[in-house]
Write an enzyme that holds these catalytic residues in place. Structure first.
Site, short mmCIF file in Angstrom:
data_model
loop_
_atom_site.label_atom_id
_atom_site.label_comp_id
_atom_site.label_asym_id
_atom_site.label_seq_id
_atom_site.Cartn_x
_atom_site.Cartn_y
_atom_site.Cartn_z
N LYS A 10 15.55 8.01 19.45
CA LYS A 10 15.01 6.66 19.64
C LYS A 10 15.76 5.92 20.76
O LYS A 10 16.80 6.40 21.24
CB LYS A 10 15.10 5.92 18.30
N ASN A 113 18.48 3.42 13.99
CA ASN A 113 19.10 4.55 13.30
C ASN A 113 18.93 5.87 14.07
O ASN A 113 18.95 6.95 13.49
CB ASN A 113 18.55 4.65 11.87
P1 IDP Z 1 12.79 7.26 8.07
O1 IDP Z 1 12.88 7.13 9.58
O2 IDP Z 1 14.13 7.53 7.45
O3 IDP Z 1 11.72 8.21 7.62
P2 IDP Z 1 10.98 5.11 7.27
O4 IDP Z 1 11.04 4.44 5.94
O5 IDP Z 1 9.86 6.06 7.52
O6 IDP Z 1 12.40 5.80 7.51
O7 IDP Z 1 10.94 3.95 8.37
C1 IDP Z 1 10.63 4.23 9.71
C2 IDP Z 1 11.61 3.51 10.58
O8 IDP Z 1 11.43 2.09 10.43
C3 IDP Z 1 13.09 3.72 10.22
O9 IDP Z 1 13.62 4.91 10.75
C4 IDP Z 1 13.73 2.49 10.81
O10 IDP Z 1 13.88 2.59 12.22
C5 IDP Z 1 12.68 1.43 10.49
N1 IDP Z 1 12.92 0.76 9.19
C6 IDP Z 1 12.70 1.27 7.96
N2 IDP Z 1 13.01 0.39 6.99
C7 IDP Z 1 13.43 -0.73 7.63
C8 IDP Z 1 13.90 -2.00 7.17
O11 IDP Z 1 13.98 -2.28 5.97
N3 IDP Z 1 14.26 -2.88 8.14
C9 IDP Z 1 14.19 -2.61 9.48
N4 IDP Z 1 13.74 -1.42 9.93
C10 IDP Z 1 13.38 -0.50 9.04
#
Ligand code: IDP
Ligand code: MG
Length: 148
Positions: A10, A113
């Site tokens: 990312k 992340n």
């Molecule tokens: P993952 O990447 O671990 O599969 P997902 O729940 O699919 O996580 O969420 C996609 C992306 O959205 C995450 O990697 C992160 O960048 C962002 N994200 C997820 N949850 C949150 C949140 O609660 N606050 C801000 N960004 C979030």
């Protein structure tokens, strides 16, 4: 079972000069890079990739983040590659991710992340086709495959 998964480095991974570090981890683990490119996602593509998150409180911010700078997209191949990559990434929130995982070692944020990895075979297929045409995915053998 041999699987393919879509991995994204990312915008924070690119800006923090962590591309080599992260790619190196996947290589050293024994995953095979079968496609790779740098690109700048536009809003339309970002909305398609993160469609399942539409309507969530973090959605708009997520779209802004993923389109804020170039990313690197890769297809990784290996035995159970989807699960293995997710394990190597660690939990979504970098503060909660185990030390030793990519997010656990390098991220302090739930949004920023560093990496994306497909979470199922169905999504892997969909996501790979959003980033790569069939001709961009390489079918080749590595000389060390017998040792992996
Ligand atoms: P993952 O990447 O671990 O599969 P997902 O729940 O699919 O996580 O969420 C996609 C992306 O959205 C995450 O990697 C992160 O960048 C962002 N994200 C997820 N949850 C949150 C949140 O609660 N606050 C801000 N960004 C979030
Ligand atoms: Mg996800």
């Amino acid at each position: 079972m041999k699987q393919r998964t879509l991995v994204l480095l990312k915008p924070d991974a690119v800006n923090r000069r962590l591309m080599g570090e992260i790619i190196g981890r996947f290589e050293k683990k024994g995953l095979k890079i079968v496609a790779m490119k740098m690109l700048w996602m536009d809003k339309k593509m970002a909305e398609k990739h993160y469609e399942v998150h539409r309507g969530k409180p973090f959605y708009e911010s997520l779209i802004d983040y993923i389109t804020s700078a170039p990313i690197v997209a890769m297809v990784l191949e290996g035995d159970n590659a989807i699960t293995v990559v997710r394990k190597m990434m660690g939990k979504t929130n970098g503060q909660e991710a185990d030390i030793g995982t990519i997010r656990g070692d390098y991220s302090m944020s739930v949004q920023n992340n560093l990496v994306h990895g497909s979470d199922s075979e169905e999504n892997a297929k969909k996501e790979i086709s959003l980033f790569f045409s069939d001709g961009e995915i390489m079918d080749y053998r590595l000389v060390d495959e017998v040792w992996i």
